[in-house]
Design a protein around this motif. Structure first.
Motif, PDB file in Angstrom:
ATOM      1  N   LEU A  85      -9.953  61.053  94.090  1.00 40.16           N
ATOM      2  CA  LEU A  85     -11.236  60.551  94.570  1.00 40.16           C
ATOM      3  C   LEU A  85     -11.266  59.036  94.389  1.00 40.16           C
ATOM      4  N   LEU A  86     -11.881  58.363  95.324  1.00 43.85           N
ATOM      5  CA  LEU A  86     -12.113  56.929  95.195  1.00 43.85           C
ATOM      6  C   LEU A  86     -13.484  56.740  94.563  1.00 43.85           C
ATOM      7  N   GLU A  87     -13.559  55.876  93.560  1.00 49.28           N
ATOM      8  CA  GLU A  87     -14.841  55.586  92.915  1.00 49.28           C
ATOM      9  C   GLU A  87     -15.293  54.183  93.292  1.00 49.28           C
ATOM     10  N   GLU A  89     -18.781  51.779  92.644  1.00 50.26           N
ATOM     11  CA  GLU A  89     -20.082  51.610  92.002  1.00 50.26           C
ATOM     12  C   GLU A  89     -20.565  52.911  91.355  1.00 50.26           C
ATOM     13  N   GLY A  90     -19.618  53.602  90.697  1.00 50.44           N
ATOM     14  CA  GLY A  90     -19.957  54.809  89.957  1.00 50.44           C
ATOM     15  C   GLY A  90     -20.096  56.067  90.786  1.00 50.44           C
ATOM     16  N   ARG A  91     -19.843  55.962  92.091  1.00 52.81           N
ATOM     17  CA  ARG A  91     -19.972  57.117  92.985  1.00 52.81           C
ATOM     18  C   ARG A  91     -18.611  57.555  93.485  1.00 52.81           C
ATOM     19  N   ALA A  92     -18.472  58.851  93.671  1.00 53.40           N
ATOM     20  CA  ALA A  92     -17.236  59.406  94.222  1.00 53.40           C
ATOM     21  C   ALA A  92     -17.251  59.325  95.728  1.00 53.40           C
ATOM     22  N   ILE A  93     -16.135  58.869  96.279  1.00 58.95           N
ATOM     23  CA  ILE A  93     -15.973  58.849  97.733  1.00 58.95           C
ATOM     24  C   ILE A  93     -14.763  59.722  98.052  1.00 58.95           C
ATOM     25  N   GLY A  94     -15.017  60.873  98.611  1.00 59.86           N
ATOM     26  CA  GLY A  94     -13.941  61.798  98.937  1.00 59.86           C
ATOM     27  C   GLY A  94     -13.485  61.653 100.374  1.00 59.86           C
ATOM     28  N   LYS A  95     -13.191  62.764 101.012  1.00 59.16           N
ATOM     29  CA  LYS A  95     -12.738  62.754 102.398  1.00 59.16           C
ATOM     30  C   LYS A  95     -13.948  62.647 103.328  1.00 59.16           C
ATOM     31  N   PRO A  96     -14.012  61.617 104.165  1.00 58.12           N
ATOM     32  CA  PRO A  96     -15.203  61.431 105.009  1.00 58.12           C
ATOM     33  C   PRO A  96     -15.357  62.487 106.102  1.00 58.12           C
ATOM     34  N   GLU A  97     -14.238  62.965 106.642  1.00 59.54           N
ATOM     35  CA  GLU A  97     -14.212  64.073 107.603  1.00 59.54           C
ATOM     36  C   GLU A  97     -14.816  63.770 108.973  1.00 59.54           C
ATOM     37  N   SER A  98     -15.322  62.562 109.183  1.00 59.34           N
ATOM     38  CA  SER A  98     -15.891  62.226 110.498  1.00 59.34           C
ATOM     39  C   SER A  98     -15.825  60.724 110.713  1.00 59.34           C
ATOM     40  N   ALA A  99     -15.922  60.317 111.981  1.00 60.34           N
ATOM     41  CA  ALA A  99     -15.903  58.895 112.314  1.00 60.34           C
ATOM     42  C   ALA A  99     -17.134  58.194 111.754  1.00 60.34           C
ATOM     43  N   GLU A 100     -18.290  58.843 111.865  1.00 59.00           N
ATOM     44  CA  GLU A 100     -19.534  58.234 111.394  1.00 59.00           C
ATOM     45  C   GLU A 100     -19.490  57.971 109.891  1.00 59.00           C
ATOM     46  N   ARG A 101     -19.022  58.966 109.137  1.00 57.33           N
ATOM     47  CA  ARG A 101     -18.954  58.796 107.688  1.00 57.33           C
ATOM     48  C   ARG A 101     -17.892  57.760 107.322  1.00 57.33           C
ATOM     49  N   GLY A 111     -13.459  44.630 101.353  1.00 52.96           N
ATOM     50  CA  GLY A 111     -13.488  43.408 100.573  1.00 52.96           C
ATOM     51  C   GLY A 111     -13.857  43.596  99.117  1.00 52.96           C
ATOM     52  N   ARG A 112     -13.932  44.833  98.643  1.00 48.88           N
ATOM     53  CA  ARG A 112     -14.376  45.113  97.272  1.00 48.88           C
ATOM     54  C   ARG A 112     -13.291  45.831  96.468  1.00 48.88           C
ATOM     55  N   TRP A 113     -13.381  45.670  95.142  1.00 49.34           N
ATOM     56  CA  TRP A 113     -12.511  46.429  94.247  1.00 49.34           C
ATOM     57  C   TRP A 113     -13.066  47.837  94.061  1.00 49.34           C
ATOM     58  N   THR A 114     -12.188  48.823  94.090  1.00 48.42           N
ATOM     59  CA  THR A 114     -12.553  50.213  93.862  1.00 48.42           C
ATOM     60  C   THR A 114     -11.550  50.804  92.867  1.00 48.42           C
ATOM     61  N   GLN A 115     -11.802  52.025  92.429  1.00 54.64           N
ATOM     62  CA  GLN A 115     -10.872  52.719  91.546  1.00 54.64           C
ATOM     63  C   GLN A 115     -10.481  54.048  92.172  1.00 54.64           C
ATOM     64  N   LEU A 116      -9.188  54.266  92.263  1.00 55.95           N
ATOM     65  CA  LEU A 116      -8.686  55.530  92.783  1.00 55.95           C
ATOM     66  C   LEU A 116      -8.217  56.376  91.602  1.00 55.95           C
ATOM     67  N   ARG A 147      -4.155  65.823  83.059  1.00 53.50           N
ATOM     68  CA  ARG A 147      -4.284  64.399  82.750  1.00 53.50           C
ATOM     69  C   ARG A 147      -4.592  63.653  84.033  1.00 53.50           C
ATOM     70  N   ARG A 148      -5.308  62.580  83.917  1.00 54.64           N
ATOM     71  CA  ARG A 148      -5.619  61.781  85.110  1.00 54.64           C
ATOM     72  C   ARG A 148      -4.998  60.398  84.984  1.00 54.64           C
ATOM     73  N   SER A 149      -4.890  59.724  86.111  1.00 53.29           N
ATOM     74  CA  SER A 149      -4.458  58.335  86.147  1.00 53.29           C
ATOM     75  C   SER A 149      -5.366  57.577  87.098  1.00 53.29           C
ATOM     76  N   THR A 150      -5.486  56.283  86.875  1.00 46.86           N
ATOM     77  CA  THR A 150      -6.397  55.463  87.671  1.00 46.86           C
ATOM     78  C   THR A 150      -5.706  54.176  88.094  1.00 46.86           C
ATOM     79  N   THR A 151      -5.867  53.821  89.351  1.00 47.22           N
ATOM     80  CA  THR A 151      -5.357  52.565  89.890  1.00 47.22           C
ATOM     81  C   THR A 151      -6.494  51.828  90.580  1.00 47.22           C
ATOM     82  N   SER A 152      -6.633  50.551  90.276  1.00 44.07           N
ATOM     83  CA  SER A 152      -7.655  49.739  90.944  1.00 44.07           C
ATOM     84  C   SER A 152      -7.126  49.296  92.311  1.00 44.07           C
ATOM     85  N   VAL A 153      -7.994  49.355  93.297  1.00 43.53           N
ATOM     86  CA  VAL A 153      -7.604  49.061  94.678  1.00 43.53           C
ATOM     87  C   VAL A 153      -8.552  48.030  95.271  1.00 43.53           C
ATOM     88  N   LEU A 154      -8.003  46.893  95.701  1.00 41.07           N
ATOM     89  CA  LEU A 154      -8.804  45.897  96.406  1.00 41.07           C
ATOM     90  C   LEU A 154      -8.713  46.197  97.902  1.00 41.07           C
TER      91      LEU A 154
END
Length: 226
Positions: A85-87, A89-101, A111-116, A147-154
């Motif tokens: 999951l991509l995080e 601002e504290g929210r999970a962003i999963g599979k959008p499944e549509s063009a609109e989403r 243009g923002r840093w996120t965490q995967l 176990r989980r792992s996290t990578t920051s993504v710009l």
């Protein structure tokens, strides 16, 4: 060689394992991810671990109850499951499944840093006497680790036309965070801080650590040594 089951239909996870010398048997868990997400109260990072564990246990139950014909007759079997999951601002962003989403997601993260986050679950099944069948053997769960792992993504900033062209490929619809670095979306990621395999959905160092923690020798999982 110890046979490996990958509890995922992700082509990227399969490719990671095959590239590392492991030819996995694919068994899709069919877990209701949205139901788990709806009732989860922990962090986004913890959610990925819970999802990977749920996928692993669902596949284990099927193997124990009725082993598929492509499961080799072996003393042991390893099951690997992952969830990403991509995080933002504290929210999970999963599979959008549509063009609109997808457009909505990119309007926030460009243009923002996120965490995967990627959650990993590895289980070891071994042969044990089956009392019901008069001494025959069947597989049973011996150990399971997560176990989980996290990578920051710009995230990069594609132009409107570039984003529409990316959406037209439909690639982002079925990947966490509406992008993947091993396809069309790779050009729209500016920087990674951490293990790139985490972003692809399966960190080999993490999986190896879990396998080793269960007392197994990592090269024993290799189906080839080239």
């Amino acid at each position: 060689m110890i046979p490996v089951v990958l509890a995922s239909q992700s082509p990227a996870r399969r490719q990671i394992l095959t590239g590392a010398g492991i030819d996995p048997i694919i068994i899709v868990s069919e877990v209701d991810e949205r139901a788990i997400e709806a009732g989860f109260t922990g962090t986004v990072a913890d959610l990925t671990t819970s999802l990977s564990a749920a996928k692993a246990r669902a596949v284990i139950e099927r193997i124990v109850a009725d082993p598929p014909p492509d499961i080799p007759d072996n003393d042991s079997l390893v099951v690997i499951a992952g969830d990403s999951l991509l995080e933002f601002e504290g929210r999970a962003i999963g599979k959008p499944e549509s063009a609109e989403r997808t457009r909505s997601v990119w309007s926030e993260i460009a243009g923002r840093w996120t965490q995967l986050h990627t959650g990993h679950t590895v289980a070891l099944l071994t042969q044990a006497p089956d009392r019901v069948n008069g001494g025959d053997t069947s597989l049973e769960l011996r150990a399971i680790r997560s176990r989980r792992s996290t990578t920051s993504v710009l995230i990069g900033s594609p132009s409107p036309n570039e984003l529409e062209a990316y959406i037209a490929t439909e690639e982002p619809f079925q990947v966490a965070g509406a992008l993947t670095i091993d396809g069309f979306g790779g050009a729209f990621v500016d920087r990674l801080d951490g293990d790139h395999l985490t972003v692809l959905g399966l960190s080999l160092p993490v999986v190896r650590a879990l396998v080793t923690d269960m007392g197994l020798f990592w090269p024993d999982l290799w189906s080839r040594a080239d």
